[in-house]
Design a protein around this motif. Sequence first.
Motif, short mmCIF file in Angstrom:
data_model
loop_
_atom_site.label_atom_id
_atom_site.label_comp_id
_atom_site.label_asym_id
_atom_site.label_seq_id
_atom_site.Cartn_x
_atom_site.Cartn_y
_atom_site.Cartn_z
N MET A 84 0.82 -1.21 0.00
CA MET A 84 0.00 0.00 0.00
C MET A 84 0.86 1.28 0.00
O MET A 84 0.45 2.30 -0.54
N VAL A 85 2.04 1.23 0.60
CA VAL A 85 2.87 2.43 0.70
C VAL A 85 4.16 2.33 -0.12
O VAL A 85 5.11 3.06 0.12
N LYS A 86 4.17 1.47 -1.11
CA LYS A 86 5.41 1.26 -1.87
C LYS A 86 5.88 2.51 -2.61
O LYS A 86 7.06 2.64 -2.90
N THR A 87 4.99 3.45 -2.89
CA THR A 87 5.39 4.68 -3.58
C THR A 87 5.64 5.83 -2.61
O THR A 87 5.91 6.95 -3.04
N TYR A 88 5.58 5.59 -1.30
CA TYR A 88 5.79 6.63 -0.29
C TYR A 88 7.19 7.20 -0.40
O TYR A 88 8.17 6.46 -0.48
N ARG A 89 7.30 8.52 -0.40
CA ARG A 89 8.60 9.18 -0.50
C ARG A 89 8.77 10.23 0.60
O ARG A 89 9.55 11.15 0.47
N GLY A 90 8.07 10.10 1.71
CA GLY A 90 8.14 11.07 2.80
C GLY A 90 9.32 10.86 3.71
O GLY A 90 10.21 10.04 3.45
N ASP A 91 9.32 11.60 4.83
CA ASP A 91 10.42 11.56 5.78
C ASP A 91 10.27 10.51 6.86
O ASP A 91 11.22 10.20 7.56
#
Length: 121
Positions: A84-91
């Motif tokens: 679900m979060v594979k594209t997450y690019r946050g901190d």
Amino acid sequence: RRCALTAIEDVKALKDFCEAFIQAYEASAKEQAEVPLPKLQEGFWLQSNGFSKACLNRYCQMMALQHPTLCCVACSPGFVETEMVKTYRGDSKLKSVEEGGDVCAWLALSPDAVSGGYYNP
């Protein structure tokens, strides 16, 4: 709407509340071309993922009241690295699946878990 959710006392009313959200969400999504999630115009305070978590937490509280001999708890494993979060690019640092599972394991074994509670490590 948070007060409306916490005031729900039976499963049918909770189901009806969820169905109303789904209908409003789907209608709003059709009207808007925003991706990934549109802003709802019906006044619901959460988007679909957060809304489902809030409903699950309320269901857990209801089960704790209806079944006082059981320990019914809801938890968040934290921000876990999943599909679900594979594209997450946050901190934020993502937890491994194993680290996320530690919360559930603790709740299953802990004498300190409070029925009807919500645990967020």
